[in-house]
Scaffold this motif. Structure first.
Motif, PDB file in Angstrom:
ATOM      1  N   VAL A 183       0.853  -1.181   0.000  1.00  0.00           N
ATOM      2  CA  VAL A 183       0.000   0.000   0.000  1.00  0.00           C
ATOM      3  C   VAL A 183       0.890   1.233   0.000  1.00  0.00           C
ATOM      4  O   VAL A 183       1.589   1.508   0.980  1.00  0.00           O
ATOM      5  N   GLU A 184       0.836   1.952  -1.127  1.00  0.00           N
ATOM      6  CA  GLU A 184       1.656   3.152  -1.281  1.00  0.00           C
ATOM      7  C   GLU A 184       0.851   4.391  -0.898  1.00  0.00           C
ATOM      8  O   GLU A 184      -0.372   4.430  -1.088  1.00  0.00           O
ATOM      9  N   SER A 185       1.556   5.400  -0.394  1.00  0.00           N
ATOM     10  CA  SER A 185       0.903   6.655  -0.034  1.00  0.00           C
ATOM     11  C   SER A 185       1.918   7.782  -0.075  1.00  0.00           C
ATOM     12  O   SER A 185       3.130   7.538  -0.171  1.00  0.00           O
ATOM     13  N   GLY A 186       1.409   9.015   0.000  1.00  0.00           N
ATOM     14  CA  GLY A 186       2.292  10.168   0.104  1.00  0.00           C
ATOM     15  C   GLY A 186       2.427  10.991  -1.156  1.00  0.00           C
ATOM     16  O   GLY A 186       3.110  12.023  -1.147  1.00  0.00           O
ATOM     17  N   GLY A 187       1.804  10.559  -2.239  1.00  0.00           N
ATOM     18  CA  GLY A 187       1.888  11.321  -3.468  1.00  0.00           C
ATOM     19  C   GLY A 187       1.093  12.606  -3.408  1.00  0.00           C
ATOM     20  O   GLY A 187       0.384  12.883  -2.437  1.00  0.00           O
ATOM     21  N   GLY A 188       1.223  13.407  -4.458  1.00  0.00           N
ATOM     22  CA  GLY A 188       0.485  14.663  -4.525  1.00  0.00           C
ATOM     23  C   GLY A 188       1.029  15.565  -5.603  1.00  0.00           C
ATOM     24  O   GLY A 188       1.832  15.147  -6.439  1.00  0.00           O
ATOM     25  N   LEU A 189       0.589  16.804  -5.551  1.00  0.00           N
ATOM     26  CA  LEU A 189       1.023  17.833  -6.499  1.00  0.00           C
ATOM     27  C   LEU A 189       2.124  18.666  -5.849  1.00  0.00           C
ATOM     28  O   LEU A 189       1.939  19.165  -4.717  1.00  0.00           O
ATOM     29  N   VAL A 190       3.226  18.827  -6.540  1.00  0.00           N
ATOM     30  CA  VAL A 190       4.340  19.597  -5.995  1.00  0.00           C
ATOM     31  C   VAL A 190       4.957  20.428  -7.109  1.00  0.00           C
ATOM     32  O   VAL A 190       4.928  20.030  -8.279  1.00  0.00           O
ATOM     33  N   GLN A 191       5.484  21.569  -6.759  1.00  0.00           N
ATOM     34  CA  GLN A 191       6.130  22.427  -7.745  1.00  0.00           C
ATOM     35  C   GLN A 191       7.536  21.921  -8.063  1.00  0.00           C
ATOM     36  O   GLN A 191       8.162  21.254  -7.229  1.00  0.00           O
TER      37      GLN A 191
ATOM     38  N   GLY B  99      11.330  21.544  -8.140  1.00  0.00           N
ATOM     39  CA  GLY B  99      12.261  21.885  -7.080  1.00  0.00           C
ATOM     40  C   GLY B  99      11.805  21.453  -5.699  1.00  0.00           C
ATOM     41  O   GLY B  99      12.587  21.511  -4.740  1.00  0.00           O
ATOM     42  N   GLY B 100      10.563  21.012  -5.602  1.00  0.00           N
ATOM     43  CA  GLY B 100      10.017  20.609  -4.309  1.00  0.00           C
ATOM     44  C   GLY B 100      10.387  19.189  -3.923  1.00  0.00           C
ATOM     45  O   GLY B 100      11.127  18.496  -4.636  1.00  0.00           O
ATOM     46  N   SER B 101       9.842  18.757  -2.791  1.00  0.00           N
ATOM     47  CA  SER B 101      10.147  17.435  -2.240  1.00  0.00           C
ATOM     48  C   SER B 101       8.865  16.726  -1.836  1.00  0.00           C
ATOM     49  O   SER B 101       7.855  17.355  -1.521  1.00  0.00           O
ATOM     50  N   LEU B 102       8.937  15.415  -1.867  1.00  0.00           N
ATOM     51  CA  LEU B 102       7.871  14.554  -1.366  1.00  0.00           C
ATOM     52  C   LEU B 102       8.504  13.316  -0.754  1.00  0.00           C
ATOM     53  O   LEU B 102       9.597  12.912  -1.167  1.00  0.00           O
ATOM     54  N   ARG B 103       7.783  12.724   0.182  1.00  0.00           N
ATOM     55  CA  ARG B 103       8.224  11.461   0.751  1.00  0.00           C
ATOM     56  C   ARG B 103       7.109  10.444   0.609  1.00  0.00           C
ATOM     57  O   ARG B 103       6.019  10.639   1.168  1.00  0.00           O
ATOM     58  N   LEU B 104       7.374   9.407  -0.115  1.00  0.00           N
ATOM     59  CA  LEU B 104       6.407   8.342  -0.310  1.00  0.00           C
ATOM     60  C   LEU B 104       6.657   7.226   0.695  1.00  0.00           C
ATOM     61  O   LEU B 104       7.788   6.990   1.103  1.00  0.00           O
ATOM     62  N   SER B 105       5.571   6.549   1.054  1.00  0.00           N
ATOM     63  CA  SER B 105       5.663   5.407   1.960  1.00  0.00           C
ATOM     64  C   SER B 105       5.006   4.201   1.322  1.00  0.00           C
ATOM     65  O   SER B 105       4.065   4.329   0.528  1.00  0.00           O
ATOM     66  N   CYS B 106       5.477   3.041   1.700  1.00  0.00           N
ATOM     67  CA  CYS B 106       4.890   1.796   1.217  1.00  0.00           C
ATOM     68  C   CYS B 106       4.912   0.803   2.367  1.00  0.00           C
ATOM     69  O   CYS B 106       5.983   0.476   2.891  1.00  0.00           O
ATOM     70  N   ILE B 107       3.730   0.348   2.744  1.00  0.00           N
ATOM     71  CA  ILE B 107       3.607  -0.650   3.798  1.00  0.00           C
ATOM     72  C   ILE B 107       3.347  -2.005   3.148  1.00  0.00           C
ATOM     73  O   ILE B 107       2.485  -2.136   2.277  1.00  0.00           O
TER      74      ILE B 107
ATOM     75  N   ARG C 140      14.310   2.165   4.601  1.00  0.00           N
ATOM     76  CA  ARG C 140      13.388   1.140   5.054  1.00  0.00           C
ATOM     77  C   ARG C 140      13.381   1.074   6.572  1.00  0.00           C
ATOM     78  O   ARG C 140      14.399   1.354   7.221  1.00  0.00           O
ATOM     79  N   ASN C 141      12.229   0.680   7.111  1.00  0.00           N
ATOM     80  CA  ASN C 141      12.064   0.458   8.539  1.00  0.00           C
ATOM     81  C   ASN C 141      11.459  -0.928   8.682  1.00  0.00           C
ATOM     82  O   ASN C 141      10.254  -1.114   8.500  1.00  0.00           O
ATOM     83  N   ASN C 142      12.281  -1.900   8.987  1.00  0.00           N
ATOM     84  CA  ASN C 142      11.800  -3.284   9.042  1.00  0.00           C
ATOM     85  C   ASN C 142      10.810  -3.512  10.175  1.00  0.00           C
ATOM     86  O   ASN C 142       9.931  -4.364  10.080  1.00  0.00           O
ATOM     87  N   ALA C 143      10.941  -2.753  11.236  1.00  0.00           N
ATOM     88  CA  ALA C 143      10.003  -2.907  12.359  1.00  0.00           C
ATOM     89  C   ALA C 143       8.585  -2.511  11.963  1.00  0.00           C
ATOM     90  O   ALA C 143       7.617  -2.963  12.573  1.00  0.00           O
ATOM     91  N   LYS C 144       8.482  -1.661  10.939  1.00  0.00           N
ATOM     92  CA  LYS C 144       7.175  -1.198  10.479  1.00  0.00           C
ATOM     93  C   LYS C 144       6.797  -1.780   9.121  1.00  0.00           C
ATOM     94  O   LYS C 144       5.798  -1.367   8.535  1.00  0.00           O
ATOM     95  N   ASN C 145       7.603  -2.715   8.617  1.00  0.00           N
ATOM     96  CA  ASN C 145       7.333  -3.280   7.282  1.00  0.00           C
ATOM     97  C   ASN C 145       7.138  -2.183   6.238  1.00  0.00           C
ATOM     98  O   ASN C 145       6.258  -2.288   5.372  1.00  0.00           O
ATOM     99  N   THR C 146       7.948  -1.150   6.326  1.00  0.00           N
ATOM    100  CA  THR C 146       7.742   0.025   5.486  1.00  0.00           C
ATOM    101  C   THR C 146       9.016   0.397   4.745  1.00  0.00           C
ATOM    102  O   THR C 146      10.113   0.355   5.312  1.00  0.00           O
ATOM    103  N   VAL C 147       8.831   0.783   3.496  1.00  0.00           N
ATOM    104  CA  VAL C 147       9.920   1.337   2.700  1.00  0.00           C
ATOM    105  C   VAL C 147       9.498   2.734   2.263  1.00  0.00           C
ATOM    106  O   VAL C 147       8.314   2.987   2.007  1.00  0.00           O
ATOM    107  N   TYR C 148      10.468   3.633   2.208  1.00  0.00           N
ATOM    108  CA  TYR C 148      10.194   5.038   1.897  1.00  0.00           C
ATOM    109  C   TYR C 148      10.970   5.454   0.651  1.00  0.00           C
ATOM    110  O   TYR C 148      12.028   4.896   0.331  1.00  0.00           O
ATOM    111  N   LEU C 149      10.435   6.455  -0.011  1.00  0.00           N
ATOM    112  CA  LEU C 149      11.140   7.081  -1.123  1.00  0.00           C
ATOM    113  C   LEU C 149      11.136   8.580  -0.879  1.00  0.00           C
ATOM    114  O   LEU C 149      10.097   9.236  -1.007  1.00  0.00           O
ATOM    115  N   GLN C 150      12.290   9.099  -0.480  1.00  0.00           N
ATOM    116  CA  GLN C 150      12.450  10.540  -0.280  1.00  0.00           C
ATOM    117  C   GLN C 150      12.874  11.142  -1.608  1.00  0.00           C
ATOM    118  O   GLN C 150      13.912  10.770  -2.161  1.00  0.00           O
TER     119      GLN C 150
END
Length: 114
Positions: A5-13, A15-23, A71-81
């Motif tokens: 389950v991916e989350s964290g997307g959106g509209l950004v200008q 030069g901006g930043s986003l952090r996506l998560s995946c559980i 990644r955070n193995n304790a949370k079964n989560t991988v991130y994309l900064q």
């Protein structure tokens, strides 16, 4: 079967930043090499980068130096900064086990636009 389950997307200008998560579901997450993929509009899905069980990362040339996978193995989560985004980063982003071609989640839309 593993679910993602991916989350964290959106509209950004530009030069901006986003952090996506995946559980991820499942008991063996810490042993997986996890990857982020993206599918730009009208194009095929492509590999963004991956992180193995030893936390070693590899990235596509197009994102190297701008994107970081964690990644955070304790949370079964991988991130994309994602930093210094540009319009070519616009895509639906997915996570999955590396080289796995099933069990795709719904993805999360990232739109980079001014």
């Amino acid at each position: 079967q593993v679910q993602f389950v991916e989350s964290g997307g959106g509209l950004v200008q530009p030069g901006g930043s986003l952090r996506l998560s995946c559980i991820a579901s499942g008991r063996f997450f810490n042993s997986y090499t996890m990857a982020w993929y993206r599918q730009p509009p009208g194009k095929q899905r492509e590999l963004v980068g991956r992180i193995n069980s030893a936390f070693t990362t590899n990235y596509a040339d197009s994102v190297k130096g701008r994107f970081t996978i964690l990644r955070n193995n304790a949370k079964n989560t991988v991130y994309l900064q994602m930093n210094n985004l540009n319009t070519e980063d616009t895509a639906v982003y997915y996570c999955n086990k590396y080289l796995n071609d099933v069990d795709w989640g719904q993805g999360t839309q990232v739109t980079v636009s001014s």
